[in-house]
Scaffold this active site. Structure first.
Site: not given
Ligand code: NCD
Ligand code: ZN
Ligand code: ZN
Ligand code: ZN
Length: 452
Positions: A107, A314
């Site tokens: 992304n 993450d």
């Protein structure tokens, strides 16, 4: 610390050789005292005593040596998002945190949604990176596109259910089946952000982050996990569930005990709860959100018992300006590369987690799931990716000192015991004693399925 350099042998071999002497070395499932010789970027020998000399020698004096950590879920940003993080700051953060390989999520801007874009991103990264970097690509349903991504070296196709990166009608099971099938045919792993968009609440009127997190309690995650599991059973491709935050989601995956399924937990979901959101606000805002204290305790326990396959950070940096806004406008995500290992070493020191489990979660298992065959273990022939750890060293988490551009953390002020001392990537010392000591470019671009 003792570093001797002799330029002659550097000339003959290209890469300097390195010996780490008198260390506690993690091999298989215990530590043994000994030394490690690294030549041509690979572990040549591990032995009680090594008589050879090397270009550089490190006297470890009993520091613990672990296989370099592998973070399969990071957002390095760069390109049009380099104001949030760039390849050099992100991989400096990785090195400072003991991670020698990371895999970047698609992304980005532009998104990594084709083989061409993946190659371009890899080109931009090489020369700027301090640790090894691989790339995930966006999930697509087109078979040729999936095959091309595989050939370009993608480590997975990432299916972002709340809002797909490459346009897909993911509410339609037939479309998801096409994606699973494309992954299967291309021999690509499918990584999934499992949150069901139709079950996510409307957030228009929300004023505090605590309210936002409470509103998202529901079962958007577990229902999305169940749906993917149901479809995966029909197709049989390999699926990896990213940042699983609820015990119910984790059991849905682990109860099937399938070798084609794997799961990931994060340091924040196993250590923090909704209660932290009340005091920390945007600093504790990420997706999936933090959960109830009971869920957090259960998730940590499951992790300790070996239920989730891997831990990933993450690492998702944003600027303070993008985060310190009204809850519905705030960017979710926190940096994690520089806190994960010392937080988990603290758990080891407190008797809450075994060192073996830590090494499995952060190194052995991510190397296995993402098919990095020469990584995740210390033995001769493996890559020269190592982290020297000072298990006794106490510290306090201070985001001001992060190499990441994101200078905040929900763990700010936490007392830790256990710290990264030296990080070695491809046989080169990259980080030592609080400083980056290598030039960008020493990290390699990793391609899935290429085994040297
Ligand atoms: C991630 C990001 O900022 O890219 N944010 C997050 O809160 N985890 C996206 C993601 O991993 O879902
Ligand atoms: Zn040699
Ligand atoms: Zn996600
Ligand atoms: Zn993410």
């Amino acid at each position: 610390m003792n570093n001797l350099k002799s330029p002659e042998s550097e000339k003959t071999s290209g890469l300097p050789s390195l010996i780490i002497r008198d260390a506690n070395i993690w091999t298989k499932n215990d530590t043994t005292r000994g030394s490690i010789l690294i030549e041509h970027g690979r572990i040549q020998k591990i032995a009680r005593n090594i008589t050879e000399r090397a270009d550089e020698e490190i006297l470890a004096n009993g520091l613990l040596v672990l296989p370099g950590l592998v973070d399969a879920h990071v957002h390095l940003r760069d390109m049009n998002l380099s104001y949030k993080e760039d390849f050099t700051t992100g991989t400096a953060a990785a090195a400072a945190g003991g991670f020698t390989s990371v895999i970047d999520m698609p992304n980005s801007l532009p998104p990594t949604d084709s083989a061409e874009r993946l190659r371009e991103r890899a080109r931009r990264a090489s020369g700027k990176i301090l640790v090894n970097v691989g790339f995930h690509a966006a999930a697509v349903k087109d078979q040729d596109a999936a095959n091309e991504m595989k050939s370009a070296g993608a480590f997975s196709m990432k299916l972002y259910l709340p809002n797909p990166i490459a346009p897909l009608d993911i509410d339609d099971d037939r479309v998801v089946v096409q994606v699973l099938d494309a992954a299967k045919q291309a021999s690509l792993l499918l990584t999934v952000h499992a949150e069901d968009a139709t079950k996510l609440p409307r957030t228009g009127e929300i004023k505090t982050f605590a309210e936002l997190v409470r509103l998202r309690r529901g079962n958007a995650e577990t229902s999305a996990v169940r749906r993917i599991l149901r479809l995966q059973r029909r197709i049989g491709c390999r699926v990896h569930f990213c940042h699983v935050s609820l015990p119910s989601s984790l059991s849905a995956i682990s109860n099937l005990s399938s070798s084609r399924l794997s799961s990931e937990v994060t340091p924040h979901h196993t250590l923090l709860s909704e209660n932290h959101v009340m005091t920390l606000g945007w600093k504790a805002w990420m997706v999936p959100p933090l959960r109830s204290p009971k869920d957090t305790r259960k998730l940590f326990h499951a992790m300790k018992m070996g239920i989730p396959t891997i831990m990933a950070t993450d690492h998702a940096p944003h600027t303070v300006k993008e985060k310190a806004r009204l809850p519905r406008k705030s960017s979710p995500g926190i940096p994690g590369l520089e806190t994960a290992l010392s937080l988990m070493l603290t758990m080891v020191n407190n008797g809450k987690l075994s060192l073996g489990r830590l090494v499995s979660l952060l190194s052995n298992n991510p190397a296995k799931v993402f098919d990095l065959r020469s990584k995740g273990r210390l033995e001769s022939g493996a890559d020269g990716d190592l982290v020297l750890v000072d298990l006794k060293k106490r510290g306090t988490i201070d985001p001001e000192k992060f190499f990441s551009k994101a200078h905040y953390s929900p763990f700010e002020g936490w007392k830790t015991q256990g710290a990264v001392h030296t990080t070695i990537v491809n046989g080169l010392v990259v980080y030592r004693d609080g400083e980056i000591v290598a030039k960008p470019g020493g990290g390699k671009v990793l391609k899935s399925g290429r085994h040297e």
